[in-house]
Scaffold this active site. Structure first.
Site, PDB file in Angstrom:
ATOM      1  N   ASN A  35       0.842  -1.209   0.000  1.00  0.00           N
ATOM      2  CA  ASN A  35       0.000   0.000   0.000  1.00  0.00           C
ATOM      3  C   ASN A  35       0.872   1.252   0.000  1.00  0.00           C
ATOM      4  O   ASN A  35       1.931   1.289   0.630  1.00  0.00           O
ATOM      5  CB  ASN A  35      -0.997  -0.006   1.162  1.00  0.00           C
ATOM      6  CG  ASN A  35      -0.377  -0.196   2.523  1.00  0.00           C
ATOM      7  OD1 ASN A  35       0.603  -0.923   2.671  1.00  0.00           O
ATOM      8  ND2 ASN A  35      -0.940   0.444   3.533  1.00  0.00           N
ATOM      9  N   GLU A  57       0.735   5.314   0.652  1.00  0.00           N
ATOM     10  CA  GLU A  57      -0.073   6.395   1.215  1.00  0.00           C
ATOM     11  C   GLU A  57       0.491   7.755   0.797  1.00  0.00           C
ATOM     12  O   GLU A  57       1.569   7.849   0.212  1.00  0.00           O
ATOM     13  CB  GLU A  57      -0.115   6.242   2.748  1.00  0.00           C
ATOM     14  CG  GLU A  57      -0.791   4.937   3.139  1.00  0.00           C
ATOM     15  CD  GLU A  57      -0.953   4.743   4.643  1.00  0.00           C
ATOM     16  OE1 GLU A  57      -0.375   5.528   5.428  1.00  0.00           O
ATOM     17  OE2 GLU A  57      -1.674   3.795   5.033  1.00  0.00           O
ATOM     18  N   CYS A 113      -4.267   1.019  -2.238  1.00  0.00           N
ATOM     19  CA  CYS A 113      -4.130  -0.249  -1.526  1.00  0.00           C
ATOM     20  C   CYS A 113      -3.079  -1.140  -2.196  1.00  0.00           C
ATOM     21  O   CYS A 113      -2.806  -1.007  -3.399  1.00  0.00           O
ATOM     22  CB  CYS A 113      -5.453  -1.007  -1.528  1.00  0.00           C
ATOM     23  SG  CYS A 113      -6.765  -0.231  -0.595  1.00  0.00           S
ATOM     24  N   GLU A 158      -3.381  -4.241  -2.999  1.00  0.00           N
ATOM     25  CA  GLU A 158      -3.960  -5.114  -4.028  1.00  0.00           C
ATOM     26  C   GLU A 158      -3.970  -4.433  -5.390  1.00  0.00           C
ATOM     27  O   GLU A 158      -3.601  -5.013  -6.403  1.00  0.00           O
ATOM     28  CB  GLU A 158      -5.403  -5.487  -3.657  1.00  0.00           C
ATOM     29  CG  GLU A 158      -5.542  -6.322  -2.406  1.00  0.00           C
ATOM     30  CD  GLU A 158      -5.706  -5.504  -1.129  1.00  0.00           C
ATOM     31  OE1 GLU A 158      -5.107  -4.405  -1.025  1.00  0.00           O
ATOM     32  OE2 GLU A 158      -6.433  -5.966  -0.236  1.00  0.00           O
ATOM     33  N   CYS A 185     -10.691  -4.270   0.349  1.00  0.00           N
ATOM     34  CA  CYS A 185     -11.749  -3.251   0.399  1.00  0.00           C
ATOM     35  C   CYS A 185     -12.633  -3.369  -0.848  1.00  0.00           C
ATOM     36  O   CYS A 185     -12.290  -4.054  -1.815  1.00  0.00           O
ATOM     37  CB  CYS A 185     -11.135  -1.856   0.500  1.00  0.00           C
ATOM     38  SG  CYS A 185     -10.490  -1.223  -1.058  1.00  0.00           S
ATOM     39  N   CYS A 203     -10.996  -2.471  -4.247  1.00  0.00           N
ATOM     40  CA  CYS A 203     -10.080  -3.514  -4.749  1.00  0.00           C
ATOM     41  C   CYS A 203     -10.866  -4.713  -5.270  1.00  0.00           C
ATOM     42  O   CYS A 203     -10.487  -5.322  -6.278  1.00  0.00           O
ATOM     43  CB  CYS A 203      -9.109  -3.938  -3.661  1.00  0.00           C
ATOM     44  SG  CYS A 203      -7.867  -2.674  -3.312  1.00  0.00           S
TER      45      CYS A 203
HETATM   46  N1  THU Z   1      -5.242  -1.201   2.753  1.00  0.00           N
HETATM   47  C1  THU Z   1      -4.766  -2.023   1.778  1.00  0.00           C
HETATM   48  O1  THU Z   1      -3.696  -1.806   1.214  1.00  0.00           O
HETATM   49  N2  THU Z   1      -5.509  -3.103   1.448  1.00  0.00           N
HETATM   50  C2  THU Z   1      -6.672  -3.472   2.057  1.00  0.00           C
HETATM   51  O2  THU Z   1      -7.257  -4.487   1.701  1.00  0.00           O
HETATM   52  C3  THU Z   1      -7.235  -2.631   3.122  1.00  0.00           C
HETATM   53  C4  THU Z   1      -6.502  -1.387   3.432  1.00  0.00           C
HETATM   54  C5  THU Z   1      -4.425  -0.042   3.152  1.00  0.00           C
HETATM   55  C6  THU Z   1      -4.973   1.319   2.840  1.00  0.00           C
HETATM   56  C7  THU Z   1      -4.244   2.167   3.842  1.00  0.00           C
HETATM   57  O3  THU Z   1      -2.969   2.502   3.327  1.00  0.00           O
HETATM   58  C8  THU Z   1      -4.035   1.243   5.033  1.00  0.00           C
HETATM   59  O4  THU Z   1      -4.244  -0.062   4.551  1.00  0.00           O
HETATM   60  C9  THU Z   1      -4.949   1.499   6.212  1.00  0.00           C
HETATM   61  O5  THU Z   1      -6.269   1.519   5.827  1.00  0.00           O
END
Ligand code: THU
Length: 156
Positions: free
Chosen positions: A61, A63, A72, A74, A111, A114
């Protein structure tokens, strides 16, 4: 009036019950958490995708100070796979997540955004994508992303 009962089939496995290829994919997802850039959430997610020829691509992920810009793990891995290997269907994705205390004991699930993106890849290549969700105590295994997105949106 009619009522519809929608089910989602999940197989819960221990790590030892994974076959060699799936165990490798899970390991790659765990390793991919080190490519996470998550200073805001402190939540590192790794995804590993296995393509039809066996190639594995990974993502973490990403940010951003402008929070909605982030992506994310995925979709980081999926869009890389689709961009770099547009002729190859995706066969499987493994996902692992850790917080400041380490890998989570119960798996996280992708999520909604994704799921939608993965579904499009499933439909595009007419190939079910197996989903392996890693937790230290149990692993959820789903045969197809469509299982995780009932009443899905498609244009057809
Ligand atoms: N996140 C993912 O990368 N994949 C998921 O399936 C759920 C959430 C990330 C988004 C954000 O950077 C962090 O997790 C916290 O929500």
């Amino acid at each position: 009036m009619e009522k519809k009962n929608i089910q989602c089939n999940v197989t819960i496995l221990s790590y030892d019950e994974l076959d060699e290829k799936d165990a490798e994919l899970v390991e790659k997802a765990k390793q991919a958490t080190s490519g996470s850039y998550s200073p805001y959430s402190q939540f590192s997610v790794g995804a590993a995708i296995r393509l039809a020829d066996g190639t594995i691509v990974t993502g973490g992920n990403q940010e951003n100070a402008s929070y909605p810009c982030g992506l994310c793990a995925e979709r980081t891995a999926l869009f890389y796979a689709n961009a770099q290997y547009p002729t190859l269907p995706v066969n499987a994705i493994a996902i692992a997540a850790k917080n400041v205390n380490g890998f989570l004991s119960t798996p996280i699930t992708p999520c909604g955004a994704c799921r939608q993106a993965l579904l499009e890849t499933e439909l595009r290549y007419k190939q079910m994508i197996k989903v392996l969700l890693y937790g230290t105590e149990k692993i959820y295994c789903v045969d197809s992303i469509a299982e995780l997105l009932p009443l899905q949106f498609t244009l057809s």
